[in-house]
Design a protein around this motif. Structure first.
Motif, PDB file in Angstrom:
ATOM      1  N   HIS A 270      68.915  57.296  46.548  1.00 45.43           N
ATOM      2  CA  HIS A 270      68.123  59.102  46.118  1.00 45.43           C
ATOM      3  C   HIS A 270      67.648  58.318  44.507  1.00 45.43           C
ATOM      4  O   HIS A 270      66.542  58.833  43.923  1.00 45.43           O
ATOM      5  CB  HIS A 270      69.314  59.869  45.061  1.00 45.43           C
ATOM      6  CG  HIS A 270      70.439  60.164  46.912  1.00 45.43           C
ATOM      7  ND1 HIS A 270      69.571  60.680  47.336  1.00 45.43           N
ATOM      8  CD2 HIS A 270      71.817  60.612  46.798  1.00 45.43           C
ATOM      9  CE1 HIS A 270      70.249  61.085  48.907  1.00 45.43           C
ATOM     10  NE2 HIS A 270      71.382  60.941  48.176  1.00 45.43           N
ATOM     11  N   GLY A 271      68.701  57.527  43.313  1.00 43.42           N
ATOM     12  CA  GLY A 271      67.759  57.117  42.116  1.00 43.42           C
ATOM     13  C   GLY A 271      66.146  56.457  42.288  1.00 43.42           C
ATOM     14  O   GLY A 271      65.512  56.060  41.154  1.00 43.42           O
ATOM     15  N   LEU A 272      65.562  55.612  43.446  1.00 44.67           N
ATOM     16  CA  LEU A 272      64.804  55.251  43.997  1.00 44.67           C
ATOM     17  C   LEU A 272      64.260  56.288  43.821  1.00 44.67           C
ATOM     18  O   LEU A 272      62.588  55.744  43.154  1.00 44.67           O
ATOM     19  CB  LEU A 272      64.733  54.474  44.952  1.00 44.67           C
ATOM     20  CG  LEU A 272      65.693  52.884  45.015  1.00 44.67           C
ATOM     21  CD1 LEU A 272      64.953  52.238  46.406  1.00 44.67           C
ATOM     22  CD2 LEU A 272      64.342  51.499  44.335  1.00 44.67           C
ATOM     23  N   TYR A 273      63.874  57.026  44.044  1.00 46.00           N
ATOM     24  CA  TYR A 273      62.836  58.228  44.326  1.00 46.00           C
ATOM     25  C   TYR A 273      63.076  58.888  42.695  1.00 46.00           C
ATOM     26  O   TYR A 273      61.913  59.980  43.251  1.00 46.00           O
ATOM     27  CB  TYR A 273      63.110  59.167  46.186  1.00 46.00           C
ATOM     28  CG  TYR A 273      62.313  60.424  45.695  1.00 46.00           C
ATOM     29  CD1 TYR A 273      60.972  59.558  45.772  1.00 46.00           C
ATOM     30  CD2 TYR A 273      62.183  62.155  45.621  1.00 46.00           C
ATOM     31  CE1 TYR A 273      59.796  60.964  46.195  1.00 46.00           C
ATOM     32  CE2 TYR A 273      61.501  62.711  45.625  1.00 46.00           C
ATOM     33  CZ  TYR A 273      60.097  62.578  45.772  1.00 46.00           C
ATOM     34  OH  TYR A 273      59.193  63.018  46.011  1.00 46.00           O
ATOM     35  N   ASN A 274      63.955  59.480  42.733  1.00 45.16           N
ATOM     36  CA  ASN A 274      64.184  60.594  41.315  1.00 45.16           C
ATOM     37  C   ASN A 274      63.850  59.409  39.988  1.00 45.16           C
ATOM     38  O   ASN A 274      63.147  60.134  38.576  1.00 45.16           O
ATOM     39  CB  ASN A 274      66.134  61.225  40.948  1.00 45.16           C
ATOM     40  CG  ASN A 274      66.214  61.387  42.416  1.00 45.16           C
ATOM     41  OD1 ASN A 274      64.780  62.196  42.765  1.00 45.16           O
ATOM     42  ND2 ASN A 274      67.192  61.846  42.776  1.00 45.16           N
ATOM     43  N   ASP A 275      63.971  58.267  39.844  1.00 50.86           N
ATOM     44  CA  ASP A 275      63.552  57.274  38.393  1.00 50.86           C
ATOM     45  C   ASP A 275      62.040  57.743  38.505  1.00 50.86           C
ATOM     46  O   ASP A 275      61.478  56.877  39.220  1.00 50.86           O
ATOM     47  CB  ASP A 275      64.032  56.659  38.638  1.00 50.86           C
ATOM     48  CG  ASP A 275      64.118  55.472  36.520  1.00 50.86           C
ATOM     49  OD1 ASP A 275      62.717  54.983  36.883  1.00 50.86           O
ATOM     50  OD2 ASP A 275      65.053  55.389  36.044  1.00 50.86           O
ATOM     51  N   PRO A 276      61.426  57.951  37.570  1.00 53.04           N
ATOM     52  CA  PRO A 276      59.703  57.911  37.172  1.00 53.04           C
ATOM     53  C   PRO A 276      59.629  56.809  37.491  1.00 53.04           C
ATOM     54  O   PRO A 276      58.196  56.295  37.953  1.00 53.04           O
ATOM     55  CB  PRO A 276      60.016  57.987  35.925  1.00 53.04           C
ATOM     56  CG  PRO A 276      60.766  58.772  35.406  1.00 53.04           C
ATOM     57  CD  PRO A 276      61.525  58.740  36.174  1.00 53.04           C
ATOM     58  N   ASN A 277      60.493  55.555  36.982  1.00 60.81           N
ATOM     59  CA  ASN A 277      59.681  54.733  36.950  1.00 60.81           C
ATOM     60  C   ASN A 277      59.457  53.807  38.056  1.00 60.81           C
ATOM     61  O   ASN A 277      58.410  52.067  38.866  1.00 60.81           O
ATOM     62  CB  ASN A 277      60.888  53.502  36.483  1.00 60.81           C
ATOM     63  CG  ASN A 277      61.104  53.543  35.324  1.00 60.81           C
ATOM     64  OD1 ASN A 277      60.111  52.801  34.036  1.00 60.81           O
ATOM     65  ND2 ASN A 277      61.740  54.076  34.308  1.00 60.81           N
ATOM     66  N   THR A 278      60.014  54.205  39.485  1.00 61.28           N
ATOM     67  CA  THR A 278      60.218  53.265  40.937  1.00 61.28           C
ATOM     68  C   THR A 278      59.536  54.345  41.930  1.00 61.28           C
ATOM     69  O   THR A 278      59.637  53.770  43.119  1.00 61.28           O
ATOM     70  CB  THR A 278      61.766  53.523  41.379  1.00 61.28           C
ATOM     71  OG1 THR A 278      62.462  55.023  41.212  1.00 61.28           O
ATOM     72  CG2 THR A 278      62.706  52.601  40.219  1.00 61.28           C
TER      73      THR A 278
END
Length: 324
Positions: A270-278
């Protein structure tokens, strides 16, 4: 001009380390002509009988390389005098199929070419061939690694990303190993195959908060399905779910397509999609499988030579789970 030439040569030396320069694509052409075919025969038989082998071996390779370089130190068994890498808590869930396929290949190669092929090279090539076998991209694997002489469980902490880490921390783990954010996202695409144990994401699907039973990052129907699949995980810790529920046994870009739909399994997914860097890279790879494959292949080539030992460094083990 002389200064510029020195600067150019210095920059090249930073990229092409002495260890890298001793590796080659045809390292075993004369030393062990049967090397590549033996690997292919071994992994084909294993993958047919145990379809999880490809994902298991890819994960094993990551855990070996990111800890202390690609030196097969992950394969060493602990002794009463040493707790080895494989017994660090993050490595306890590494599937046995991966260890088994490397042992089988090593046994066959010791018969064909005694004291010649390193366990590190076996793991590197077996990983590449298994990835391609399940539909993933082909990439070059330089050969000539030596097996490491050190394997300690207390060296592992902080070297490997955990699925419960915030994305900023995962990014820092990869950066500390010399990998960019884009390379990290590409390598994360390995989750397109394999599975994760329920305990690794249970906190997101049971009693998540006072307002919701599960993390709202999950697709509601997916969360309910996970709750059902994992309902007995406290009694049976081996319960697991495919990382990619759509095409679990095929290496493709479906993992990235799943993330915007709330079909990611782990907090890190989930973090991959929610973080603007990734997020930008997730969207790029979801839209174009070729771009993902190209990036994954390039990142794997880089990972496969990370801190390798060559020449007089290390050793060629007689068996992969013990130092000579």
């Amino acid at each position: 001009m002389a200064f510029l030439q020195i600067l150019f040569l210095t920059s090249l030396s930073l990229f092409f380390t002495p260890s890298h320069s001793q590796l080659s694509l045809d390292y075993y052409k004369q030393k062990c002509p049967a090397f590549e075919q033996t690997i292919r025969d071994t992994i084909t038989n294993k993958q047919i009988t145990s379809p999880s082998t490809a994902a298991a071996t890819l994960r094993l390779f990551f855990h070996d390389c990111l800890t202390n370089g690609c030196d097969a130190s992950i394969l060493i068994s602990s002794t009463p005098f040493n707790s080895a890498e494989r017994d660090a808590d993050i490595n306890l869930s590494l599937p046995g199929d991966a260890f088994d396929v490397i042992v089988r290949a090593k046994t066959a190669l010791e018969l064909a070419c005694p004291n010649t092929v390193s366990c590190a090279d076996i793991l590197a090539l077996a990983t590449r061939d298994l990835v391609t076998m399940v539909g993933g991209p082909y990439y070059n694997v330089l050969l000539g690694r030596r097996d490491g002489l050190v394997s300690k469980s207390n060296y592992v902490e902080g070297k490997l990303p955990r699925p419960t880490m915030p994305m900023s921390q995962i990014i820092n783990v990869f950066k500390s190993n010399g990998f960019s954010i884009q390379e990290m996202v590409a390598l994360s695409g390995a989750h397109t195959i394999g599975f994760s144990h329920c305990k690794e994401f249970s906190s997101g699907i049971y009693n998540f908060s006072n307002l919701s039973q599960y993390d709202r990052e999950y697709n509601p129907r997916f969360a309910q399905g996970l709750q059902q699949a994992c309902k007995d995980f406290t009694k049976n810790p081996t319960l697991s779910v495919f990382n990619d529920i759509m095409t679990p046994n095929k290496f493709d870009n479906m993992y990235f397509q799943n993330l915007p739909k709330g079909l990611g399994l782990l907090r890190s997914d989930h973090g991959l999609y929610n973080d603007p860097n990734t997020k930008q890279f997730v969207e790029m790879y979801a839209a174009d499988q070729n771009k993902f494959f190209q990036a994954f292949a390039k990142a794997m080539e880089k990972l496969s030579v990370y801190k390798v030992q060559t020449g007089r460094q290390g050793e060629i083990r007689h068996r992969c789970d013990a130092f000579n």
